[in-house]
Design a protein around this motif. Structure first.
Motif, PDB file in Angstrom:
ATOM      1  N   ALA A   1       2.601 -60.140   3.704  1.00 21.66           N
ATOM      2  CA  ALA A   1       2.988 -60.177   5.000  1.00 21.66           C
ATOM      3  C   ALA A   1       2.918 -58.628   5.493  1.00 21.66           C
ATOM      4  CB  ALA A   1       4.418 -60.397   4.965  1.00 21.66           C
ATOM      5  N   LEU A   2       3.188 -57.588   4.778  1.00 20.37           N
ATOM      6  CA  LEU A   2       2.982 -56.230   5.165  1.00 20.37           C
ATOM      7  C   LEU A   2       1.560 -56.098   5.503  1.00 20.37           C
ATOM      8  CD1 LEU A   2       4.301 -53.530   5.814  1.00 20.37           C
ATOM      9  CD2 LEU A   2       3.717 -52.918   3.060  1.00 20.37           C
ATOM     10  N   GLU A   3       0.372 -56.483   4.665  1.00 16.60           N
ATOM     11  CA  GLU A   3      -0.870 -56.230   4.741  1.00 16.60           C
ATOM     12  C   GLU A   3      -1.400 -57.018   6.169  1.00 16.60           C
ATOM     13  OE1 GLU A   3      -4.802 -56.561   1.950  1.00 16.60           O
ATOM     14  OE2 GLU A   3      -3.306 -58.162   2.109  1.00 16.60           O
ATOM     15  N   ARG A   4      -0.716 -58.271   6.494  1.00 10.60           N
ATOM     16  CA  ARG A   4      -0.921 -58.743   7.688  1.00 10.60           C
ATOM     17  C   ARG A   4      -0.425 -58.348   8.883  1.00 10.60           C
ATOM     18  NH1 ARG A   4       0.128 -63.802   4.947  1.00 10.60           N
ATOM     19  NH2 ARG A   4       2.010 -63.934   6.147  1.00 10.60           N
ATOM     20  N   ALA A   5       0.460 -57.303   8.751  1.00 10.45           N
ATOM     21  CA  ALA A   5       1.319 -56.737   9.723  1.00 10.45           C
ATOM     22  C   ALA A   5       0.132 -56.098  10.897  1.00 10.45           C
ATOM     23  CB  ALA A   5       2.507 -55.914   9.541  1.00 10.45           C
ATOM     24  N   LYS A   6      -0.819 -55.581  10.147  1.00  9.02           N
ATOM     25  CA  LYS A   6      -1.746 -54.756  10.998  1.00  9.02           C
ATOM     26  C   LYS A   6      -2.480 -55.631  12.000  1.00  9.02           C
ATOM     27  CE  LYS A   6      -5.803 -55.891   8.147  1.00  9.02           C
ATOM     28  NZ  LYS A   6      -6.863 -55.167   7.156  1.00  9.02           N
ATOM     29  N   LYS A   7      -2.482 -56.771  12.106  1.00  9.42           N
ATOM     30  CA  LYS A   7      -2.802 -57.559  13.057  1.00  9.42           C
ATOM     31  C   LYS A   7      -1.841 -57.992  14.448  1.00  9.42           C
ATOM     32  CE  LYS A   7      -5.867 -60.058  10.054  1.00  9.42           C
ATOM     33  NZ  LYS A   7      -6.436 -61.435   9.500  1.00  9.42           N
ATOM     34  N   ILE A   8      -0.801 -57.550  14.058  1.00 14.88           N
ATOM     35  CA  ILE A   8       0.295 -57.562  15.397  1.00 14.88           C
ATOM     36  C   ILE A   8      -0.035 -56.688  16.382  1.00 14.88           C
ATOM     37  CG2 ILE A   8       2.776 -57.106  15.856  1.00 14.88           C
ATOM     38  CD1 ILE A   8       3.447 -57.686  12.932  1.00 14.88           C
ATOM     39  N   ASP A   9       0.090 -57.235  17.710  1.00 16.17           N
ATOM     40  CA  ASP A   9      -0.256 -56.495  18.949  1.00 16.17           C
ATOM     41  C   ASP A   9       0.759 -56.490  19.675  1.00 16.17           C
ATOM     42  OD1 ASP A   9      -0.391 -59.120  19.699  1.00 16.17           O
ATOM     43  OD2 ASP A   9      -2.530 -59.059  20.118  1.00 16.17           O
ATOM     44  N   THR A  10       1.923 -57.512  19.515  1.00 19.46           N
ATOM     45  CA  THR A  10       2.902 -57.549  20.539  1.00 19.46           C
ATOM     46  C   THR A  10       4.412 -57.715  19.579  1.00 19.46           C
ATOM     47  OG1 THR A  10       1.824 -58.512  22.134  1.00 19.46           O
ATOM     48  CG2 THR A  10       4.249 -59.049  22.318  1.00 19.46           C
TER      49      THR A  10
END
Length: 546
Positions: A406-415
């Protein structure tokens, strides 16, 4: 199969390859459904069938691989960092003179003997564990990072000893007179220093868990049936026990308020800076702080069932989880050591064939160099350490991350969408506006005096705003939990707090004032109403900076 989840500390892991080896073997072990090793924390996370396999069986398997598993935490070594520092400093103190003599004073009379005397304690004492663990791996037809260090330094040291005490054996070769004491001693000293830095990184990574555990109190004040109180360890509490807590103390367990009322700081759970009023029947949680007043609460959830314990467990599980990139690194580390050994032997062979008169000398240097510099530790340590630090830091700030993926995927968060402002404000509200409906100069000192009797953050903000207005003598001061307070001045009742407090005393603001209140509320302001003699006297808006 009912899976049992456990985490155990691992001992003697020297590289990411070691972690991968333990993980692979345990995943193949009967009764184990999942095994994951975090090299950065030296922790083994297991899911296994307790009826088919026991922790003792798993420990025996780990010991067969050349490592150890602590199934009883009381036996855990408490000073790995201090021990690593002592070894590194001792090795460096002896290795630096070896390096200086070898590089700058090679013609010093008796230089070889001085180098031997200084290098021997480094190789055979400070570096002894490399050889011990490497020998255990050889017996199992395996190899790891210790094997690389032991082989490279061992070859350099043995060759140098032969050159020092039996020089005739090599007098006819191009290596006559050459020694490699500085290589053997400096390599061990630098690797030991690296091990210390690894231990320090692990120690810092685990600081978040220790801080969370520090929120847990050790003792509680048990209220007995005869009305007396007794301080006992928290682990002696039972469900249904009544516990007394004083101002400034932390709640020992989860429960509900039995009697009394107070403000409770729950920021460590909710992120809300403002304290929460607790009255009879309200839920309280372990680790939160009773700000003022004395409460008696009933114990309901103890030990690992408390919310704080569950948070700690979630953080530990998240830190021990693996991101996709880490799984790839672990797979590479598992084959890295055999690959390095093959490259080192190939380098040595090529120099023997193509090196001419200096073939043996150059081949030996190449062999040692490849073994020394090809350390997979950074490969296996960088990702888990970053994950541990990141998740630990987030936990300190009240952010719980489910797992490494989940932390690794957090880089894709834009909002990022927040459902309330209290989690991102400073926690220091200030008066942003105030509307007086009565110009009586006595009202300001009256309001100031009333607010000074409360420790609520909104009251403190009002005190800061009105400071210097003077004071008056009040009577019949009464606090209304969750609503505000009231007092009497010159035989007139005054109220300060929420709109509900005013409604309870049949004080209704006019339409214009309600419109102003709605406008201020829409701007995320907290409202403080001041009323007396049956009418509203003032309305204040308080805001907390984001």
């Amino acid at each position: 199969m009912s899976a049992t989840k456990k985490t155990y500390p691992l001992l003697h892991l020297s590289c990411a390859g070691c972690a991968a080896k333990v993980e692979q073997n345990l995943n193949k072990y009967p009764g184990v459904s999942k095994a994951a090793v975090n090299f950065a924390s030296s922790v083994l996370s297991l899911e296994f069938d307790a009826e088919a396999v026991s922790p003792a069986d798993l420990r025996h398997k780990v010991q067969e691989l050349g490592y150890d598993l602590l199934i009883e935490t009381t036996s855990q070594n408490q000073t790995p960092r201090r021990s690593a520092l002592g070894k590194a400093l001792g090795a460096l103190l002896l290795s630096i003179p070896v390096f200086v003599i070898s590089m700058f004073y090679p013609e010093l009379p008796g230089a070889h003997y001085w180098l031997w005397a200084l290098s021997t304690p480094v190789v055979l004492w400070f570096g002894r564990n490399f050889f011990i663990r490497s020998f255990k791996q050889v017996r199992r037809f395996s190899a790891d990072m210790d094997s690389l260090v032991a082989l490279s330094t061992g070859v350099a040291y043995v060759f140098s000893v032969i050159q020092t005490f039996f020089p005739r054996l090599l007098s006819e070769t191009a290596l006559s007179g050459m020694v490699f004491y500085e290589a053997a001693s400096m390599v061990i000293a630098i690797v030991l220093l690296g091990r210390y830095l690894e231990e320090r990184a692990k120690d810092k990574s685990a600081s978040a868990i220790r801080q969370l555990m520090g929120l847990q109190v050790k003792t509680a004040m048990l209220l007995r049936a005869d009305g007396s109180s007794l301080e006992i360890p928290v682990n002696k509490l039972q469900q249904g026990d009544l516990i007394q807590i004083r101002s400034g103390e932390k709640f020992a367990v989860d429960g509900s308020v039995h009697s009394g009322y107070s403000l409770v700081d729950e920021s460590m759970l909710s992120g809300e800076a403002l304290p929460v009023y607790k009255t009879v029947g309200a839920q309280v949680f372990a680790g939160t702080i009773n700000q003022n007043g004395s409460l008696v609460y009933r114990a309901e959830k103890l030990g690992k069932d408390s919310l704080l314990s569950q948070i700690i467990q979630q953080v530990q599980e998240a830190q021990n989880s693996k991101a996709k990139v880490q799984k790839k690194a672990d797979k590479l580390a598992a084959v890295f050591v055999p690959l390095v050994l093959s490259v080192a032997v190939l380098s040595f062979a090529l120099w023997l064939i193509l090196g001419g008169e200096q073939a043996l000398s150059l081949g030996l240097k190449a062999f040692i160099t490849v073994l020394v510099i090809a350390c997979p530790c950074a490969l296996g340590l960088a990702t888990p350490t970053a994950i541990m630090v990141g998740m630990g830091r987030a936990a300190q700030q009240g952010i719980l991350i489910k797992n490494a993926e989940a932390l690794e995927r957090a880089k894709k968060i834009d909002t990022v969408v927040l459902d309330k402002t209290g989690t991102i404000t400073e926690g220091r509200p200030r008066v942003s506006d105030i509307h007086w409906l009565n110009k009586d100069e006595l009202l300001k000192p009256l309001l100031l005096t009333m607010e000074k009797t409360s420790s609520h953050p909104l009251s403190q903000a009002m005190v800061d705003f009105l400071e210097g207005s003077g004071g008056v003598k009040l009577s019949e001061i009464k606090h209304h939990p969750g609503l505000g307070l009231s007092a009497v001045f010159n035989k007139v009742h005054y109220y300060v707090g929420s709109l509900d407090l005013l409604h309870q005393h049949n004080i209704i603001p006019g339409p214009e004032l309600e419109s102003l209140a709605d406008s201020w509320s829409s701007q995320a302001n907290s409202l403080v109403w001041f009323a007396g003699n049956g009418s509203v006297l003032a309305l204040a808006a308080l805001a907390d900076k984001v």
